[in-house]
Write a protein that holds these residues in place. Structure first.
Motif, PDB file in Angstrom:
ATOM      1  N   LYS A  38       0.858  -1.184   0.000  1.00 21.86           N
ATOM      2  CA  LYS A  38       0.000   0.000   0.000  1.00 21.86           C
ATOM      3  C   LYS A  38       0.892   1.231   0.000  1.00 21.86           C
ATOM      4  O   LYS A  38       1.862   1.306   0.768  1.00 21.86           O
ATOM      5  N   GLN A  39       0.556   2.197  -0.854  1.00 22.97           N
ATOM      6  CA  GLN A  39       1.305   3.450  -0.883  1.00 22.97           C
ATOM      7  C   GLN A  39       0.336   4.612  -0.724  1.00 22.97           C
ATOM      8  O   GLN A  39      -0.301   5.047  -1.674  1.00 22.97           O
ATOM      9  N   PRO A  40       0.203   5.139   0.478  1.00 23.32           N
ATOM     10  CA  PRO A  40      -0.662   6.312   0.697  1.00 23.32           C
ATOM     11  C   PRO A  40       0.006   7.565   0.149  1.00 23.32           C
ATOM     12  O   PRO A  40       1.139   7.500  -0.326  1.00 23.32           O
ATOM     13  N   PRO A  41      -0.669   8.696   0.212  1.00 24.15           N
ATOM     14  CA  PRO A  41      -0.076   9.942  -0.301  1.00 24.15           C
ATOM     15  C   PRO A  41       1.265  10.290   0.331  1.00 24.15           C
ATOM     16  O   PRO A  41       2.047  11.030  -0.255  1.00 24.15           O
ATOM     17  N   SER A  42       1.538   9.779   1.495  1.00 23.31           N
ATOM     18  CA  SER A  42       2.829  10.031   2.138  1.00 23.31           C
ATOM     19  C   SER A  42       3.992   9.374   1.401  1.00 23.31           C
ATOM     20  O   SER A  42       5.158   9.645   1.697  1.00 23.31           O
ATOM     21  N   ARG A  43       3.706   8.516   0.441  1.00 26.48           N
ATOM     22  CA  ARG A  43       4.695   7.800  -0.396  1.00 26.48           C
ATOM     23  C   ARG A  43       5.274   6.563   0.279  1.00 26.48           C
ATOM     24  O   ARG A  43       5.937   5.771  -0.382  1.00 26.48           O
ATOM     25  N   GLN A  44       5.052   6.396   1.565  1.00 21.83           N
ATOM     26  CA  GLN A  44       5.636   5.252   2.252  1.00 21.83           C
ATOM     27  C   GLN A  44       5.098   3.951   1.678  1.00 21.83           C
ATOM     28  O   GLN A  44       3.904   3.834   1.432  1.00 21.83           O
ATOM     29  N   MET A  45       5.946   2.984   1.454  1.00 19.37           N
ATOM     30  CA  MET A  45       5.530   1.666   0.970  1.00 19.37           C
ATOM     31  C   MET A  45       5.268   0.774   2.177  1.00 19.37           C
ATOM     32  O   MET A  45       6.179   0.504   2.963  1.00 19.37           O
ATOM     33  N   ILE A  46       4.034   0.330   2.301  1.00 20.97           N
ATOM     34  CA  ILE A  46       3.606  -0.443   3.477  1.00 20.97           C
ATOM     35  C   ILE A  46       3.195  -1.838   3.031  1.00 20.97           C
ATOM     36  O   ILE A  46       2.320  -1.987   2.182  1.00 20.97           O
ATOM     37  N   LEU A  47       3.814  -2.840   3.607  1.00 22.75           N
ATOM     38  CA  LEU A  47       3.446  -4.215   3.273  1.00 22.75           C
ATOM     39  C   LEU A  47       2.073  -4.535   3.848  1.00 22.75           C
ATOM     40  O   LEU A  47       1.839  -4.396   5.042  1.00 22.75           O
ATOM     41  N   VAL A  48       1.176  -4.981   2.978  1.00 24.40           N
ATOM     42  CA  VAL A  48      -0.184  -5.321   3.406  1.00 24.40           C
ATOM     43  C   VAL A  48      -0.287  -6.807   3.697  1.00 24.40           C
ATOM     44  O   VAL A  48      -0.797  -7.218   4.753  1.00 24.40           O
ATOM     45  N   ILE A  49       0.206  -7.622   2.769  1.00 26.31           N
ATOM     46  CA  ILE A  49       0.037  -9.065   2.901  1.00 26.31           C
ATOM     47  C   ILE A  49       1.023  -9.760   1.977  1.00 26.31           C
ATOM     48  O   ILE A  49       1.443  -9.184   0.968  1.00 26.31           O
ATOM     49  N   ARG A  50       1.402 -10.979   2.333  1.00 27.16           N
ATOM     50  CA  ARG A  50       2.332 -11.748   1.510  1.00 27.16           C
ATOM     51  C   ARG A  50       1.806 -13.178   1.359  1.00 27.16           C
ATOM     52  O   ARG A  50       1.083 -13.675   2.215  1.00 27.16           O
ATOM     53  N   GLN A  51       2.214 -13.816   0.276  1.00 25.49           N
ATOM     54  CA  GLN A  51       1.800 -15.194  -0.007  1.00 25.49           C
ATOM     55  C   GLN A  51       3.001 -15.982  -0.504  1.00 25.49           C
ATOM     56  O   GLN A  51       3.705 -15.540  -1.424  1.00 25.49           O
ATOM     57  N   GLU A  52       3.235 -17.114   0.108  1.00 21.66           N
ATOM     58  CA  GLU A  52       4.301 -18.005  -0.368  1.00 21.66           C
ATOM     59  C   GLU A  52       3.703 -18.963  -1.384  1.00 21.66           C
ATOM     60  O   GLU A  52       2.661 -19.574  -1.111  1.00 21.66           O
ATOM     61  N   SER A  82     -14.265  -1.802   4.060  1.00 24.93           N
ATOM     62  CA  SER A  82     -13.335  -0.746   3.651  1.00 24.93           C
ATOM     63  C   SER A  82     -13.448   0.487   4.541  1.00 24.93           C
ATOM     64  O   SER A  82     -14.549   0.893   4.940  1.00 24.93           O
ATOM     65  N   GLN A  83     -12.296   1.053   4.822  1.00 25.52           N
ATOM     66  CA  GLN A  83     -12.232   2.256   5.645  1.00 25.52           C
ATOM     67  C   GLN A  83     -11.591   3.390   4.852  1.00 25.52           C
ATOM     68  O   GLN A  83     -10.869   3.158   3.892  1.00 25.52           O
ATOM     69  N   LEU A  84     -11.862   4.617   5.299  1.00 20.54           N
ATOM     70  CA  LEU A  84     -11.319   5.778   4.592  1.00 20.54           C
ATOM     71  C   LEU A  84      -9.790   5.709   4.531  1.00 20.54           C
ATOM     72  O   LEU A  84      -9.172   6.138   3.557  1.00 20.54           O
ATOM     73  N   GLY A  85      -9.192   5.141   5.554  1.00 18.52           N
ATOM     74  CA  GLY A  85      -7.736   5.036   5.596  1.00 18.52           C
ATOM     75  C   GLY A  85      -7.165   4.014   4.622  1.00 18.52           C
ATOM     76  O   GLY A  85      -5.952   3.957   4.448  1.00 18.52           O
ATOM     77  N   ASP A  86      -8.037   3.250   3.975  1.00 21.93           N
ATOM     78  CA  ASP A  86      -7.554   2.292   2.973  1.00 21.93           C
ATOM     79  C   ASP A  86      -7.276   2.961   1.632  1.00 21.93           C
ATOM     80  O   ASP A  86      -6.663   2.356   0.748  1.00 21.93           O
ATOM     81  N   THR A 108       9.532  -7.385  -8.419  1.00 22.75           N
ATOM     82  CA  THR A 108       8.974  -6.879  -9.673  1.00 22.75           C
ATOM     83  C   THR A 108       7.571  -6.390  -9.369  1.00 22.75           C
ATOM     84  O   THR A 108       6.757  -7.150  -8.830  1.00 22.75           O
ATOM     85  N   PHE A 109       7.296  -5.140  -9.725  1.00 22.14           N
ATOM     86  CA  PHE A 109       6.029  -4.501  -9.365  1.00 22.14           C
ATOM     87  C   PHE A 109       5.078  -4.419 -10.544  1.00 22.14           C
ATOM     88  O   PHE A 109       5.497  -4.281 -11.701  1.00 22.14           O
ATOM     89  N   GLY A 110       3.796  -4.449 -10.237  1.00 24.63           N
ATOM     90  CA  GLY A 110       2.782  -4.089 -11.201  1.00 24.63           C
ATOM     91  C   GLY A 110       2.679  -2.574 -11.297  1.00 24.63           C
ATOM     92  O   GLY A 110       3.375  -1.836 -10.601  1.00 24.63           O
ATOM     93  N   GLN A 111       1.766  -2.115 -12.142  1.00 24.52           N
ATOM     94  CA  GLN A 111       1.647  -0.688 -12.401  1.00 24.52           C
ATOM     95  C   GLN A 111       0.892   0.051 -11.307  1.00 24.52           C
ATOM     96  O   GLN A 111       0.900   1.272 -11.234  1.00 24.52           O
ATOM     97  N   GLY A 112       0.196  -0.682 -10.478  1.00 26.69           N
ATOM     98  CA  GLY A 112      -0.530  -0.071  -9.380  1.00 26.69           C
ATOM     99  C   GLY A 112      -2.004   0.157  -9.672  1.00 26.69           C
ATOM    100  O   GLY A 112      -2.406   0.321 -10.829  1.00 26.69           O
ATOM    101  N   THR A 113      -2.801   0.158  -8.607  1.00 25.29           N
ATOM    102  CA  THR A 113      -4.233   0.465  -8.674  1.00 25.29           C
ATOM    103  C   THR A 113      -4.527   1.522  -7.630  1.00 25.29           C
ATOM    104  O   THR A 113      -4.204   1.340  -6.452  1.00 25.29           O
ATOM    105  N   ILE A 114      -5.112   2.625  -8.070  1.00 24.19           N
ATOM    106  CA  ILE A 114      -5.500   3.678  -7.131  1.00 24.19           C
ATOM    107  C   ILE A 114      -6.870   3.327  -6.567  1.00 24.19           C
ATOM    108  O   ILE A 114      -7.848   3.171  -7.318  1.00 24.19           O
ATOM    109  N   LEU A 115      -6.946   3.189  -5.256  1.00 27.30           N
ATOM    110  CA  LEU A 115      -8.204   2.877  -4.590  1.00 27.30           C
ATOM    111  C   LEU A 115      -8.760   4.124  -3.917  1.00 27.30           C
ATOM    112  O   LEU A 115      -8.075   4.751  -3.106  1.00 27.30           O
ATOM    113  N   THR A 116      -9.993   4.446  -4.268  1.00 32.45           N
ATOM    114  CA  THR A 116     -10.708   5.557  -3.634  1.00 32.45           C
ATOM    115  C   THR A 116     -11.803   4.980  -2.756  1.00 32.45           C
ATOM    116  O   THR A 116     -12.534   4.071  -3.179  1.00 32.45           O
ATOM    117  N   VAL A 117     -11.925   5.490  -1.546  1.00 28.19           N
ATOM    118  CA  VAL A 117     -12.964   5.043  -0.621  1.00 28.19           C
ATOM    119  C   VAL A 117     -13.919   6.205  -0.385  1.00 28.19           C
ATOM    120  O   VAL A 117     -13.517   7.267   0.103  1.00 28.19           O
TER     121      VAL A 117
END
Lengths: 119, 113
Positions: A38-52, A82-86, A108-117
């Motif tokens: 997750k990348q909020p407007p602050s630009r910080q990259m936050i790990l949400v979930i991982r799958q092996e 869903s919450q506003l903070g998502d 390797t990253f995808g192009q990203g999806t902008i989520l609006t709540v």
């Protein structure tokens, strides 16, 4: 080379509803990891979930869960209640766990999806 | 417990100037990475390092150089800045096992004018 594709540039959801973000990937390897960041407007990259990849059970972290379809090379993220903070940009990412390969340990990253709540 | 620290947070460069983006981690991670993120796009790997003294090119290395003299520091050097290098730059590090994930810095927004 591995590729990650997110086909939804933008998604929106009402507060308290559920939304699913899509991700597909391409690889010839059998040992790898998949991540949602997750990348909020602050630009910080936050790990949400991982799958092996070797685990058949889908990962879950509180309101976040994935639908991992290894044969279809699909890795979608479901956000429940869903919450506003998502609201953020969400990135799907792949990393090889094949220590002998050239892609080992690199994300390797995808192009990203902008989520609006919406409230 | 700082994690990955990047400096500066913002910078404006003129075409042809040079600069170094600093990255320091205090987690004793051997693996470190530099990514760039262009507007509305995902992150692309510029350079990476698997330990002190060992670096290698990523997907988009042209116009950049790196060094890794210590475990903690992994600076990225831009020589002869070009407008195409306008981007947000992220440094990241990870433990030996990929499963533990990556720790990212807060990014440097660079504009070349």
């Amino acid at each position: 080379a591995q590729t990650v594709t997110q086909s939804q540039p933008e998604m929106s959801v009402q507060e308290a509803e559920t939304v699913t973000l899509s991700c597909t990937y391409d690889t010839s390897e059998s040992d790898y990891y998949l991540f949602w960041y997750k990348q909020p407007p602050s630009r910080q990259m936050i790990l949400v979930i991982r799958q092996e990849a070797y685990k058949q059970q889908n990962a879950t972290e509180n309101r976040f869960s994935v639908n991992f379809q290894k044969a279809a090379k699909s890795f979608s993220l479901k956000i429940s209640d869903s919450q506003l903070g998502d609201a953020a940009m969400y990135f799907c990412a792949y990393s090889s766990d094949n220590a002998g390969g050239t892609s080992y340990g690199k994300l390797t990253f995808g192009q990203g999806t902008i989520l609006t709540v919406h409230p | 417990n700082a994690g990955v620290t990047q400096t500066p947070k913002f910078r404006i460069l003129k075409i042809g100037q040079s600069m170094t983006l600093q990255c320091t981690q205090d987690m004793n991670h051997n693996y470190m990475y530099w990514y760039r993120q262009d507007p509305g796009m995902g992150l692309k790997l510029i350079y990476y390092s698997v330990g002190a003294g060992i670096t290698d090119k990523g997907e988009v290395p042209n116009g950049y150089n790196v060094s890794r003299s210590t475990t903690e520091d992994f600076p990225l050097r831009l020589e002869l800045a070009a407008p195409s290098q306008t981007s947000v730059y992220f440094c990241a590090s990870r433990q030996h096992r990929v499963v533990y994930g990556y720790t990212f810095g807060s990014g440097t927004r660079l504009t070349v004018v």
